[in-house]
Design a protein around this motif. Structure first.
Motif, PDB file in Angstrom:
ATOM      1  N   VAL A  25       0.859  -1.184   0.000  1.00 15.94           N
ATOM      2  CA  VAL A  25       0.000   0.000   0.000  1.00 15.94           C
ATOM      3  C   VAL A  25       0.894   1.233   0.000  1.00 15.94           C
ATOM      4  N   VAL A  26       0.516   2.218  -0.815  1.00  9.11           N
ATOM      5  CA  VAL A  26       1.241   3.488  -0.861  1.00  9.11           C
ATOM      6  C   VAL A  26       0.265   4.612  -0.558  1.00  9.11           C
ATOM      7  N   VAL A  27       0.695   5.530   0.301  1.00  4.89           N
ATOM      8  CA  VAL A  27      -0.087   6.716   0.646  1.00  4.89           C
ATOM      9  C   VAL A  27       0.584   7.918   0.001  1.00  4.89           C
ATOM     10  N   VAL A  28      -0.179   8.635  -0.823  1.00  2.00           N
ATOM     11  CA  VAL A  28       0.312   9.846  -1.479  1.00  2.00           C
ATOM     12  C   VAL A  28      -0.479  11.015  -0.911  1.00  2.00           C
ATOM     13  N   SER A  29       0.228  11.938  -0.304  1.00  2.00           N
ATOM     14  CA  SER A  29      -0.428  13.087   0.326  1.00  2.00           C
ATOM     15  C   SER A  29       0.411  14.338   0.131  1.00  2.00           C
ATOM     16  N   HIS A  30      -0.245  15.459   0.194  1.00  2.72           N
ATOM     17  CA  HIS A  30       0.461  16.738   0.141  1.00  2.72           C
ATOM     18  C   HIS A  30       1.210  17.013   1.441  1.00  2.72           C
ATOM     19  N   VAL A  90      -1.592  -1.068  -4.061  1.00  6.22           N
ATOM     20  CA  VAL A  90      -2.744  -0.181  -4.118  1.00  6.22           C
ATOM     21  C   VAL A  90      -2.274   1.178  -3.617  1.00  6.22           C
ATOM     22  N   VAL A  91      -2.555   2.221  -4.401  1.00  7.35           N
ATOM     23  CA  VAL A  91      -2.118   3.573  -4.081  1.00  7.35           C
ATOM     24  C   VAL A  91      -3.338   4.406  -3.703  1.00  7.35           C
ATOM     25  N   LEU A  92      -3.275   5.015  -2.523  1.00 10.16           N
ATOM     26  CA  LEU A  92      -4.330   5.922  -2.068  1.00 10.16           C
ATOM     27  C   LEU A  92      -3.782   7.341  -2.044  1.00 10.16           C
ATOM     28  N   MET A  93      -4.607   8.303  -2.457  1.00 12.01           N
ATOM     29  CA  MET A  93      -4.158   9.685  -2.602  1.00 12.01           C
ATOM     30  C   MET A  93      -5.110  10.628  -1.881  1.00 12.01           C
ATOM     31  N   ASP A  94      -4.609  11.822  -1.498  1.00 11.48           N
ATOM     32  CA  ASP A  94      -5.488  12.742  -0.801  1.00 11.48           C
ATOM     33  C   ASP A  94      -6.235  13.699  -1.725  1.00 11.48           C
ATOM     34  N   LEU A  95      -5.584  14.517  -2.492  1.00 14.26           N
ATOM     35  CA  LEU A  95      -6.243  15.561  -3.283  1.00 14.26           C
ATOM     36  C   LEU A  95      -5.813  15.510  -4.743  1.00 14.26           C
ATOM     37  N   GLY A  96      -6.483  16.302  -5.560  1.00 13.20           N
ATOM     38  CA  GLY A  96      -6.321  16.292  -7.006  1.00 13.20           C
ATOM     39  C   GLY A  96      -4.929  16.175  -7.565  1.00 13.20           C
ATOM     40  N   SER A  97      -4.005  17.012  -7.150  1.00 12.03           N
ATOM     41  CA  SER A  97      -2.670  16.927  -7.758  1.00 12.03           C
ATOM     42  C   SER A  97      -1.901  15.710  -7.259  1.00 12.03           C
ATOM     43  N   ALA A  98      -2.315  15.123  -6.150  1.00 13.73           N
ATOM     44  CA  ALA A  98      -1.715  13.853  -5.729  1.00 13.73           C
ATOM     45  C   ALA A  98      -2.089  12.767  -6.729  1.00 13.73           C
ATOM     46  N   VAL A  99      -3.293  12.853  -7.266  1.00 12.04           N
ATOM     47  CA  VAL A  99      -3.729  11.912  -8.300  1.00 12.04           C
ATOM     48  C   VAL A  99      -2.867  12.097  -9.541  1.00 12.04           C
ATOM     49  N   LEU A 100      -2.638  13.342  -9.922  1.00  9.85           N
ATOM     50  CA  LEU A 100      -1.788  13.613 -11.085  1.00  9.85           C
ATOM     51  C   LEU A 100      -0.367  13.095 -10.873  1.00  9.85           C
ATOM     52  N   SER A 101       0.167  13.280  -9.676  1.00  7.02           N
ATOM     53  CA  SER A 101       1.517  12.771  -9.386  1.00  7.02           C
ATOM     54  C   SER A 101       1.544  11.251  -9.452  1.00  7.02           C
ATOM     55  N   ALA A 102       0.508  10.604  -8.945  1.00  5.75           N
ATOM     56  CA  ALA A 102       0.455   9.139  -8.987  1.00  5.75           C
ATOM     57  C   ALA A 102       0.333   8.646 -10.424  1.00  5.75           C
ATOM     58  N   GLU A 103      -0.461   9.326 -11.225  1.00  7.29           N
ATOM     59  CA  GLU A 103      -0.588   8.936 -12.635  1.00  7.29           C
ATOM     60  C   GLU A 103       0.744   9.110 -13.363  1.00  7.29           C
ATOM     61  N   THR A 104       1.429  10.202 -13.087  1.00  5.17           N
ATOM     62  CA  THR A 104       2.738  10.433 -13.698  1.00  5.17           C
ATOM     63  C   THR A 104       3.745   9.395 -13.219  1.00  5.17           C
ATOM     64  N   ALA A 105       3.661   9.031 -11.941  1.00  2.00           N
ATOM     65  CA  ALA A 105       4.569   8.022 -11.388  1.00  2.00           C
ATOM     66  C   ALA A 105       4.440   6.701 -12.132  1.00  2.00           C
ATOM     67  N   LEU A 106       3.234   6.358 -12.552  1.00  2.00           N
ATOM     68  CA  LEU A 106       3.048   5.110 -13.295  1.00  2.00           C
ATOM     69  C   LEU A 106       3.889   5.091 -14.569  1.00  2.00           C
ATOM     70  N   GLU A 107       3.998   6.249 -15.196  1.00  2.00           N
ATOM     71  CA  GLU A 107       4.779   6.348 -16.430  1.00  2.00           C
ATOM     72  C   GLU A 107       6.271   6.138 -16.182  1.00  2.00           C
ATOM     73  N   LEU A 108       6.711   6.341 -14.951  1.00  2.00           N
ATOM     74  CA  LEU A 108       8.122   6.199 -14.602  1.00  2.00           C
ATOM     75  C   LEU A 108       8.495   4.759 -14.242  1.00  2.00           C
ATOM     76  N   LEU A 109       7.501   3.898 -14.089  1.00  2.00           N
ATOM     77  CA  LEU A 109       7.734   2.518 -13.675  1.00  2.00           C
ATOM     78  C   LEU A 109       7.962   1.599 -14.868  1.00  2.00           C
ATOM     79  N   ASP A 110       8.672   0.513 -14.629  1.00  2.00           N
ATOM     80  CA  ASP A 110       8.786  -0.541 -15.631  1.00  2.00           C
ATOM     81  C   ASP A 110       7.398  -1.106 -15.901  1.00  2.00           C
ATOM     82  N   ASP A 111       7.188  -1.580 -17.118  1.00  2.00           N
ATOM     83  CA  ASP A 111       5.884  -2.124 -17.497  1.00  2.00           C
ATOM     84  C   ASP A 111       5.415  -3.217 -16.548  1.00  2.00           C
ATOM     85  N   GLU A 112       6.324  -4.091 -16.156  1.00  2.00           N
ATOM     86  CA  GLU A 112       5.973  -5.210 -15.281  1.00  2.00           C
ATOM     87  C   GLU A 112       5.422  -4.725 -13.940  1.00  2.00           C
ATOM     88  N   VAL A 113       6.047  -3.712 -13.366  1.00  2.00           N
ATOM     89  CA  VAL A 113       5.588  -3.157 -12.091  1.00  2.00           C
ATOM     90  C   VAL A 113       4.275  -2.410 -12.306  1.00  2.00           C
TER      91      VAL A 113
END
Length: 135
Positions: A5-10, A65-88
């Motif tokens: 589990v990952v927590v993404v917060s401002h 599973v990634v949980l986020m607090d507010l709007g730009s945390a969602v954007l950061s999490a979406e961008t983070a996905l692009e930085l990961l290897d396909d398998e991950v």
């Protein structure tokens, strides 16, 4: 191995407090819960690189599973996905669940051995008890 589990917060303080609360539900059990919150200088904000690193650290191969607090945390999490290897990336699920309630439910079922989709579903049900009580 279990779902991570990952927590993404401002706010680092907010994320740490939410994780501390959730860990109270896991006496004697271990679970990979990572935090990507706040900026390096202590200010509020989110960082996609930090999120991708937290996902990698939480990933045991069973999913994250990634949980986020507010709007730009969602954007950061979406961008983070692009930085990961396909398998991950294929093992990661971004959850629209409420941060605190979703986190508590997610960690309980993850620590019990539930799969990624079950963990995410439990997180998504996080508001149901409060909604039922307030009707």
């Amino acid at each position: 191995m279990s779902v991570g589990v990952v927590v993404v917060s401002h706010s680092r303080a907010l994320a740490d407090a939410a994780v501390e609360l959730a860990r109270q539900m896991l006496p004697g059990r271990e679970l990979a819960i990572e935090v990507a919150a706040g900026m390096d200088d202590g200010s509020l904000g989110t960082d996609a690189v930090a999120v991708s690193e937290a996902i990698t650290a939480a990933d045991s191969g069973e999913g994250v599973v990634v949980l986020m607090d507010l709007g730009s945390a969602v954007l950061s999490a979406e961008t983070a996905l692009e930085l990961l290897d396909d398998e991950v990336r294929e093992r990661v699920l971004l959850s629209a669940a409420p941060l605190v309630e979703g986190l508590v439910g997610a960690v309980v079922v993850a620590a019990g051995g539930a799969g990624r989709d079950q963990v995410a579903a439990e997180a998504a049900r996080g508001l149901a008890p409060k909604e039922a009580q307030l009707r």
